[in-house]
Design an enzyme around this catalytic site. Sequence first.
Site, PDB file in Angstrom:
ATOM      1  N   MET A 338     -17.387  65.734   5.275  1.00  0.00           N
ATOM      2  CA  MET A 338     -17.901  65.114   6.509  1.00  0.00           C
ATOM      3  C   MET A 338     -18.046  66.147   7.617  1.00  0.00           C
ATOM      4  O   MET A 338     -19.094  66.250   8.258  1.00  0.00           O
ATOM      5  CB  MET A 338     -16.975  63.980   6.971  1.00  0.00           C
ATOM      6  N   ASP A 357     -11.135  75.290  10.118  1.00  0.00           N
ATOM      7  CA  ASP A 357     -10.232  74.671   9.140  1.00  0.00           C
ATOM      8  C   ASP A 357      -8.949  75.486   9.087  1.00  0.00           C
ATOM      9  O   ASP A 357      -8.797  76.471   9.820  1.00  0.00           O
ATOM     10  CB  ASP A 357     -10.893  74.549   7.767  1.00  0.00           C
ATOM     11  N   VAL A 414     -10.893  65.526  10.344  1.00  0.00           N
ATOM     12  CA  VAL A 414      -9.852  65.814   9.353  1.00  0.00           C
ATOM     13  C   VAL A 414      -9.451  64.520   8.649  1.00  0.00           C
ATOM     14  O   VAL A 414      -9.998  63.457   8.914  1.00  0.00           O
ATOM     15  CB  VAL A 414      -8.623  66.507  10.006  1.00  0.00           C
ATOM     16  N   LYS A 421      -4.000  64.169  12.504  1.00  0.00           N
ATOM     17  CA  LYS A 421      -4.892  64.100  13.664  1.00  0.00           C
ATOM     18  C   LYS A 421      -4.135  64.455  14.949  1.00  0.00           C
ATOM     19  O   LYS A 421      -4.672  65.119  15.836  1.00  0.00           O
ATOM     20  CB  LYS A 421      -5.544  62.714  13.754  1.00  0.00           C
ATOM     21  N   SER A 443     -12.826  56.814  10.848  1.00  0.00           N
ATOM     22  CA  SER A 443     -13.573  55.616  10.450  1.00  0.00           C
ATOM     23  C   SER A 443     -12.692  54.374  10.465  1.00  0.00           C
ATOM     24  O   SER A 443     -13.194  53.262  10.357  1.00  0.00           O
ATOM     25  CB  SER A 443     -14.161  55.802   9.048  1.00  0.00           C
ATOM     26  N   HIS A 464     -18.290  58.100  15.256  1.00  0.00           N
ATOM     27  CA  HIS A 464     -18.140  57.799  13.827  1.00  0.00           C
ATOM     28  C   HIS A 464     -19.473  58.020  13.119  1.00  0.00           C
ATOM     29  O   HIS A 464     -20.443  57.304  13.359  1.00  0.00           O
ATOM     30  CB  HIS A 464     -17.662  56.342  13.673  1.00  0.00           C
TER      31      HIS A 464
END
Length: 738
Positions: A338, A357, A414, A421, A443, A464
């Site tokens: 994503m 990352d 993430v 988070k 989501s 989202h």
Amino acid sequence: MTTYTNFTVETDADGIALVTWDMPGKSMNVFTSEVMDELNAIIDQTVADSAVKGVVITSGKSSFSGGADLSMIKAMFTFYNEEKVKDPSTAAQKLFDLVGRMTGLFRKLETSGKPWVSAINGTCMGGALEMSLACHGRVASNAKSVKIALPEVKVGIFPGAGGTQRVARLADAQSALQMMTTGQSLTASRAKAMNLIHQVVEPDQLIPAAKQMIKDGLKPIAPWDEKGFKAPGGGIWTPAAAQLWPAAPAILRRETAGNYPGALAILKSVYEGLQVPFDTALKIEQRYFTQVLQTTEAFSMIRSLFISMQELGKGARRPAGIAKTELKKVGVVGAGFMGASIAYVTAAAGIPVTLIDRDMEAATKGKSVSEGLVKDSVGKGRLTQDEGAALLARITPSADYADLADVNLVIEAVFEDRDIKKAVIEAVEAVLPEGAVFASNTSTLPISGLAKNSKRPVDFIGVHFFSPVEKMMLTEVILGKETGDKALAVALDYVAAIKKTPIVVNDTRGFFVNRCVFRYIHEAYDMLIEGVPPAMIENAAKMAGMPVGPLSLNDEVAIDLSQKILKATVADLGEAAVDPRHLALINKMVDELDRRGRKNGKGFYDYPAKPAKKSLWPELKTFYPQKKADEIDVEVLKQRFLVTIALEAARTMEEGIVTDPRDADVGSILGFGFAPYTGGVLSYIDGMGAKNFVALCEKLAASYGPHFASTALLRDMAAKGETFYGRFDPYAGAKAAA
């Protein structure tokens, strides 16, 4: 010489008038009432001027024209509704006369006695293509930006200004039907192969080539006005037509389940029109166009898929008085699929991205997703090698949060884990510049809860995305309890920059789209448990207008994700919050059988190696005693799917999660393909009326359970005869200001 607001007319030494369409203050030319008045005057002017030997019409913008303007489409519905109130017996005739205006104008151009050539330099759609088809010559640029289409069927109508008749007399009937019933876009070369375009030239040769057609003696007579004209393939009464026409309605029904009156009207217009003289054929098309405009489907689809989508895309929900954001650089944290895809669409919009990352290996692996997407686009001719290289150069992988010190916006993508988070939010905010916005791509986790980890919740928002990010046109912007107007403005500016359509919703578990999606999936669980054959569940959903069946959709989103959501719901809200039978079904699929969906090659469907196609897992029907198919009412199955989703959407309005009906309608169609012919979840209710919807809910609740019970809001609306667009009028503020 006459001057015009939207056109300039220049006649050269050879007597060729160059008409340049360039509407002031608009990024794209569109047909309005004023444009038609001026085009009518230009036809009169060029006919009357003996010095003019022919006319070339082109655009002064980078695209030719997108067709009809919103105001014209709205005016047709307003006009018809007003006339219906005045005198129902004459309203349809007056609408017929109104919609015939464009048809008559293009026919006037076609029979003016002087040759017209359309020089198409970019997007040419809808009414603009219908005008071009009325010209005697058509030249298109070979630029990649040229898209030629009659997309009206996608918004509930069909080409009603001569399009069905001219396309079917230039191209063979099968290609004509395929083009118009799907609304597909053609390249210039494909349009030429279909005989819709005469020449395809380099962009700088467009006007010279168009003028040369006139100099070479282009006849100012359309082929169908010549004596002895025959349609390609010989028309209706031929052996080839005898193969095409009996199959055409069946093929259309297979693709649309009979839900789209506009698509069927195309078949009728072409079939009937090819059997009569051209002017009579135009009347047939005009009659069907008038008929389709009076349908609920046309009104609802145009409102949601044309008007509302454009309004939302242009910032209808953006707070006023906040300067537009210049996005100099965006950070994306989480280089999984994503996050990597979000970085790709951001870079594709010309915005530099830092992709973060936990280590360089993971971040670089994330960039490789973009490399794959670029390679695919270059291979398909959508990007040049240089454009692809420039896009990739805008993505910088990193493992250092300090590289986010100069961004306007950070998007966190993430894992769906509160602790992970929380750590990311704290690490980002340690370096994030003052005034920059933090957006979470969660989501499922409520934004207000995540914002508790932020030192500046006013600049914290949810954005989202839907997978696959590069294809899905929707983004759901979620407001936390403390989210400020500036954060909303920045989020909407970003969504506009990446050319997606935003909906704005308030915070809740699952937000708007996922709440509705899981109601759809859970209804399928109920049907499985009742013993409805799995194939019947899938087919009934498609017949109701859904693009994919609920079991197939569950495989795509992953069955183990459904399990996680059900378990999280139990943990947060208690066991009564979920149906234990659903949990038992999903636990069996995941824990006992390891059937997790497409991702591990087995779910409700089996996924054999390509080229074999997926098929429903045969053992699924052994889970519960099966009912006989002929004992099940397919219409009820269809109703259950649409009603359960629409009811959930109504609940989100009642709870204040969604405050603008446009968001619910557009979000439901773009987010998960809710039966587009209805215009979306709330238009579906408005289309049948709240009173009828409540009655249907109560009937379903009596047979299939209390989750179908109507709500207090719906019962109140039913009693008062209200609609969602009336009670929650999205234009109320503008009307008050006026």
